[in-house]
Design a protein around this motif. Sequence first.
Motif, PDB file in Angstrom:
ATOM      1  N   ALA A  20      36.334  45.944  50.380  1.00  0.00           N
ATOM      2  CA  ALA A  20      37.533  45.453  49.683  1.00  0.00           C
ATOM      3  C   ALA A  20      37.273  45.347  48.192  1.00  0.00           C
ATOM      4  CB  ALA A  20      37.963  44.097  50.256  1.00  0.00           C
ATOM      5  N   VAL A  24      39.124  47.794  45.016  1.00  0.00           N
ATOM      6  CA  VAL A  24      39.946  47.289  43.914  1.00  0.00           C
ATOM      7  C   VAL A  24      39.174  47.171  42.605  1.00  0.00           C
ATOM      8  CG1 VAL A  24      41.498  46.049  45.469  1.00  0.00           C
ATOM      9  CG2 VAL A  24      39.572  44.840  44.449  1.00  0.00           C
ATOM     10  N   LEU A  64      46.134  46.883  49.621  1.00  0.00           N
ATOM     11  CA  LEU A  64      45.095  46.254  48.802  1.00  0.00           C
ATOM     12  C   LEU A  64      45.661  45.423  47.647  1.00  0.00           C
ATOM     13  CD1 LEU A  64      42.479  49.131  48.751  1.00  0.00           C
ATOM     14  CD2 LEU A  64      42.365  46.979  50.012  1.00  0.00           C
ATOM     15  N   ARG A  68      43.733  42.539  45.299  1.00  0.00           N
ATOM     16  CA  ARG A  68      43.709  42.609  43.842  1.00  0.00           C
ATOM     17  C   ARG A  68      44.316  41.338  43.228  1.00  0.00           C
ATOM     18  NH1 ARG A  68      48.026  46.199  41.488  1.00  0.00           N
ATOM     19  NH2 ARG A  68      49.135  44.418  42.304  1.00  0.00           N
TER      20      ARG A  68
END
Length: 106
Positions: A20, A24, A64, A68
Motif C-alpha cells: 500500500a 501511493v 488507493l 493516500r
Amino acid sequence: MLTIATPRLSPAEWQHVQQALSAVADCGCGEPSAAGSLRSRIGHAVDALIGAKKAAPAPLPARLHPVRDFLCETGRTRQLAERHVPTLAAQGFSRAQIEALALLGA
C-alpha cells in the motif's frame, strides 16, 4: 511524531502495508492542477523554458485514494487520521495495519 507502539503484524500483513505504501509513494497529497489553472499554466511555461519533467506517473487507482488521503492527513497533522480509519477498515485493513501505515508513512 506519532506516539503509536509498533504494531504486531504477521509477515503477510507487513507485506500488505508495504504494498500500500509503495503504491501511493509517488502520488502526492493533492489532485493535479486543473487544466487552464494558473498553476497549470505556470508549469507549462517552466517546462517550455527548462524542458519537460519525466513522464507523469500513472493515475492512482480509486481503491488507493483512501490510503493516500489517510497518509496525507496523518503526515500533515502528525496524528492518526481517525476519520479515514473506517474506510480503510472496510477495505480490509486491520487496526494494526492502519497504525503501521501511519507510522511508516508519516
